[in-house]
Design a protein around this motif. Structure first.
Motif, mmCIF file in Angstrom:
data_model
loop_
_atom_site.group_PDB
_atom_site.id
_atom_site.type_symbol
_atom_site.label_atom_id
_atom_site.label_comp_id
_atom_site.label_asym_id
_atom_site.label_seq_id
_atom_site.Cartn_x
_atom_site.Cartn_y
_atom_site.Cartn_z
ATOM 1 N N UNK A 1 0.827 -1.206 0.000
ATOM 2 C CA UNK A 1 0.000 0.000 0.000
ATOM 3 C C UNK A 1 0.863 1.258 0.000
ATOM 4 N N UNK A 2 0.245 2.361 -0.388
ATOM 5 C CA UNK A 2 0.903 3.656 -0.423
ATOM 6 C C UNK A 2 0.446 4.457 0.787
ATOM 7 N N UNK A 3 1.416 5.003 1.546
ATOM 8 C CA UNK A 3 1.104 5.742 2.770
ATOM 9 C C UNK A 3 1.736 7.127 2.743
ATOM 10 N N UNK A 4 1.197 7.997 3.560
ATOM 11 C CA UNK A 4 1.856 9.249 3.908
ATOM 12 C C UNK A 4 1.913 9.287 5.423
ATOM 13 N N UNK A 5 2.761 10.123 5.979
ATOM 14 C CA UNK A 5 2.898 10.082 7.430
ATOM 15 C C UNK A 5 3.686 11.243 7.977
ATOM 16 N N UNK A 6 4.022 11.210 9.254
ATOM 17 C CA UNK A 6 4.678 12.336 9.914
ATOM 18 C C UNK A 6 6.155 12.409 9.583
ATOM 19 N N UNK A 7 6.674 13.627 9.606
ATOM 20 C CA UNK A 7 8.101 13.853 9.438
ATOM 21 C C UNK A 7 8.719 14.075 10.810
ATOM 22 N N UNK A 8 9.936 14.629 10.831
ATOM 23 C CA UNK A 8 10.645 14.832 12.090
ATOM 24 C C UNK A 8 9.843 15.669 13.078
ATOM 25 N N UNK A 9 9.152 16.702 12.582
ATOM 26 C CA UNK A 9 8.437 17.606 13.480
ATOM 27 C C UNK A 9 6.962 17.228 13.658
ATOM 28 N N UNK A 10 6.626 15.981 13.280
ATOM 29 C CA UNK A 10 5.272 15.432 13.440
ATOM 30 C C UNK A 10 4.283 15.985 12.435
ATOM 31 N N UNK A 11 4.721 16.893 11.558
ATOM 32 C CA UNK A 11 3.843 17.365 10.489
ATOM 33 C C UNK A 11 3.844 16.331 9.367
ATOM 34 N N UNK A 12 2.867 16.418 8.487
ATOM 35 C CA UNK A 12 2.834 15.518 7.344
ATOM 36 C C UNK A 12 4.066 15.741 6.476
ATOM 37 N N UNK A 13 4.707 14.673 6.097
ATOM 38 C CA UNK A 13 5.919 14.778 5.290
ATOM 39 C C UNK A 13 5.593 15.393 3.932
ATOM 40 N N UNK A 14 6.538 16.182 3.395
ATOM 41 C CA UNK A 14 6.297 16.833 2.112
ATOM 42 C C UNK A 14 7.412 16.543 1.116
ATOM 43 N N UNK A 15 7.068 16.646 -0.150
ATOM 44 C CA UNK A 15 7.993 16.431 -1.249
ATOM 45 C C UNK A 15 8.667 17.757 -1.598
ATOM 46 N N UNK A 16 9.740 17.696 -2.393
ATOM 47 C CA UNK A 16 10.340 18.890 -2.987
ATOM 48 C C UNK A 16 10.240 18.753 -4.501
ATOM 49 N N UNK A 17 9.426 19.620 -5.120
ATOM 50 C CA UNK A 17 9.285 19.663 -6.565
ATOM 51 C C UNK A 17 9.771 21.009 -7.077
#
Length: 660
Positions: free
Chosen positions: A633-649
């Motif tokens: 499955x494909x997931x998204x989740x928290x980053x280091x600061x507990x915010x949703x992780x984001x991409x760099x485009x």
């Protein structure tokens, strides 16, 4: 002088440069880590090189548990549109330039296989609707030089591959081929014949990050021959090469190259290609060099010293090596040309670190006095009137104050670096950042040269606001300030210094940064931060400056950012326009410490600011999924600061130039 000095950069590195360790008669290669570079070199190594050379630091055991991740929604940066590409428009003509669909990576490798950053963009001067763009591209799992192209003014983009996997090895490398593990620090330019050029830094990591001890580094230029940047010649043509097999004496590391082409019709050096860069030498020096091509990038000249010496401008000598003069610690060079054929190279210099003009605050050359607590550096300019074969003595563009030590005010994930702290108690903004110069010549007045740069002390953040220089950290030599986290106190401004005599003198030569013009004069600017700027003159002689900006919404307190553009006809009064349609959250890829070192702009007529955008969510392969009866499955989740992780485009916009 104190050893801690200096400055601006973005890098904390674990350089995989190998040295020789003798045990009996055996020669053993081992990686030389941070200790190989002196303190100044550590500070000013480019963020891209530092990030790539140190590799991935998060162990596999640090992966988020499956319960922390959630199924991802259908996202247009993952699921292709009808064209088969993951194109995207976020409103206000915020257009995604890299057309790849997001790769799914394991959560502990966030950014690897996904990110695009350190953006550069250029327009064909003969057909301004033809654009080429470049960026650090991680879609293959490691940094490479990525590129895109557009033939409709930036409304739609296509991706292209830069053939940088290997180059010719003979005679420099003693083999038929030299293979490269990583590449980046890209920049692009056009000539007057419709050819596009891309400059690419390449290097190898050495052991133990890889099984090969090779730690060579080099720059290559690729040419797109009249097909709009859709494809590139193979192999790239060498500009500078440092062959280091990791088994002998440590060789120099070649870093932070940028390209410029004299695309002024009628110039005595029309279509000449220039590349400037920093060489980090084993003797502790960091000089700026330049080479040129007079045959459309087929061959490059021997290198020429740019950062020539000056006893008055470079009173302090750091490191052990001064083979090319006192001005031996420099970084972030940027070449640019004028319609009269003049070549200018602006760069940061750190040999006058910590000085403050005596008396009335004027910065007269040679009259600076060391003042306790001061932590300023200087931007210098070198000029060549003979096509890059030699350079005159350095000229001071201005003093500036670099961004504060990140570990002191934010977090210690990347010690030895500056960053852009948000105001208040949170510590979301921890990506490495520095203040660098960008110059341009007015096409309607070759005598007028404008150089923009960032400064943490400026008209909006002077001592009366509670922001005061407070010296340096004792261990890494990075600037400290009072008022960093206090709303209304410190901020980083993009300043401008102007020459009206062909680069002989500048308004900032004798003016304190506190009194220089800021390009952001919006009423709501107050003491918000601006950083990662680029500048370009339009054909009509107006200056456009784009930059990351925190004057909107809650950016200044959350660490989010926007992109803005400012413009001026007289280089004194600037208008400002918000470019992004919504704010971008702090980056979370690469543990949040790397957002790239710079962002580009082209503005021949319509302006095309070009930045790394974090508004798309990052996606992961859901841990623990994938069974004989159900696909992973494909997931998204928290980053280091507990915010949703984001991409760099990589995103650009199509906008006019606001005039003040």
């Amino acid at each position: 002088m104190r050893k801690r000095i200096i400055l601006a950069a973005l890098g904390s590195l674990v350089v995989a440069i190998a040295i020789v360790e003798l045990s009996g008669s055996a020669t053993v290669a081992r990686a030389l880590d941070y200790g190989h570079l002196n303190q100044i070199q550590r500070r000013i190594l480019s963020g891209f090189a530092a990030s790539e050379l140190q590799g991935q630091r998060v162990p596999a055991t640090a992966r988020p548990a499956a319960g922390l991740l959630s199924p991802a929604p259908l996202l247009d940066n993952y699921f292709p549109l009808g064209t088969g590409e993951c194109s995207q428009n976020l409103g206000l003509a915020n257009v995604k330039v890299n057309q790849n669909c997001l790769n799914l990576t394991d959560s502990d490798l966030q950014g690897r296989g996904q990110a695009q950053n350190e953006t550069s963009i250029a327009q064909d001067p003969s057909q301004p609707t033809h654009l080429v763009a470049s960026y650090n591209d991680y879609r293959r799992g490691d940094g490479q030089c990525g590129a895109s192209w557009s033939i409709d003014g930036g409304s739609h983009w296509n991706d292209t591959s830069v053939p940088m996997s290997f180059t010719r090895g003979t005679p420099t490398f003693g083999s038929d081929r030299q293979y490269w593990q990583a590449g980046g620090d890209t920049s692009v330019a056009w000539d007057t014949k419709g050819n596009a050029y891309l400059s690419c830094q390449v290097f190898n990591r050495g052991a133990p990050p890889t099984s090969s001890p090779d730690v060579s580094s080099a720059f290559y230029v690729f040419r797109s021959t009249q097909n709009h940047g859709a494809s590139w010649n193979f192999p790239g043509r060498p500009v500078a090469e440092s062959a280091d097999n990791g088994l002998g004496a440590v060789k120099p590391f070649e870093d932070k190259q940028l390209i410029a082409v004299d695309n002024h019709k009628g110039s005595p050096f029309q279509d000449r290609i220039y590349v400037s860069w920093t060489e980090f030498a084993p003797d502790g020096s960091a000089y700026i060099w330049e080479a040129y091509s007079a045959d459309y990038g087929e061959h490059f000249s021997p290198r020429h010293l740019v950062s020539t010496t000056s006893a008055a401008l470079c009173p302090n000598i750091f490191g052990a090596g001064t083979p090319n003069g006192r001005c031996n610690e420099n970084q972030f060079s940027q070449p640019f040309t004028g319609p009269d054929g003049a070549l200018y190279i602006a760069y940061d210099n750190f040999n006058a670190q910590g000085t403050k003009p005596a008396g009335d605050g004027g910065g007269d050359v040679g009259g600076d006095a060391v003042v306790a607590g001061e932590n300023r550096y200087q931007v210098l300019l070198a000029k060549s009137t003979n096509g890059g074969n030699s350079f005159g003595p350095p000229v001071k563009i201005a003093n500036y104050y670099d961004l504060p030590d990140c570990a002191t005010y934010q977090a210690g994930l990347d010690p030895g670096r500056s960053c852009v702290p948000e105001k208040g108690s949170t510590a979301n903004s921890i990506f490495r950042a520095t203040n660098y110069p960008v110059g341009a010549v007015n096409p309607s007045n070759p005598r007028q040269v404008a150089v923009t740069f960032g400064s943490y002390i400026n008209a909006h953040s002077k001592e009366s606001n509670g922001c005061k220089p407070a010296g340096f950290t004792t261990d890494t030599g990075i600037p400290l300030y009072q008022g960093v986290k206090t709303p209304g106190a410190c901020n980083n401004d993009i300043l401008i210094s102007v020459s009206n005599d062909g680069g002989a003198t500048f308004t900032g030569t004798t003016t304190d940064p506190r009194a220089l013009t800021s390009v952001n004069q919006a009423p709501g600017q107050a003491t918000s931060d601006q950083f990662f700027q680029w500048a370009d003159f339009t054909r009509s002689g107006s200056l456009a400056v784009s930059y990351y900006d925190r004057q909107y919404g809650s950016d200044e307190t959350t660490g989010s950012s926007d992109e803005s553009i400012s413009g001026s006809r007289d280089l004194v009064r600037f208008g400002t326009l918000r470019v992004t349609s919504s704010s971008m959250p702090p980056p979370t890829q690469f543990e949040g410490v790397f957002y790239g070192d710079y962002a580009g702009l082209s503005a021949l007529d319509i302006a095309h600011p070009f930045w790394s955008d974090t508004r798309n969510p990052d996606l992961f392969l859901c841990p623990g999924t994938g069974t004989p009866t159900a696909a992973p499955a494909v997931c998204t989740g928290p980053a280091r600061n507990a915010a949703t992780a984001n991409d760099q485009d990589a995103f650009t916009a199509i906008t006019g130039v606001p005039i003040g």
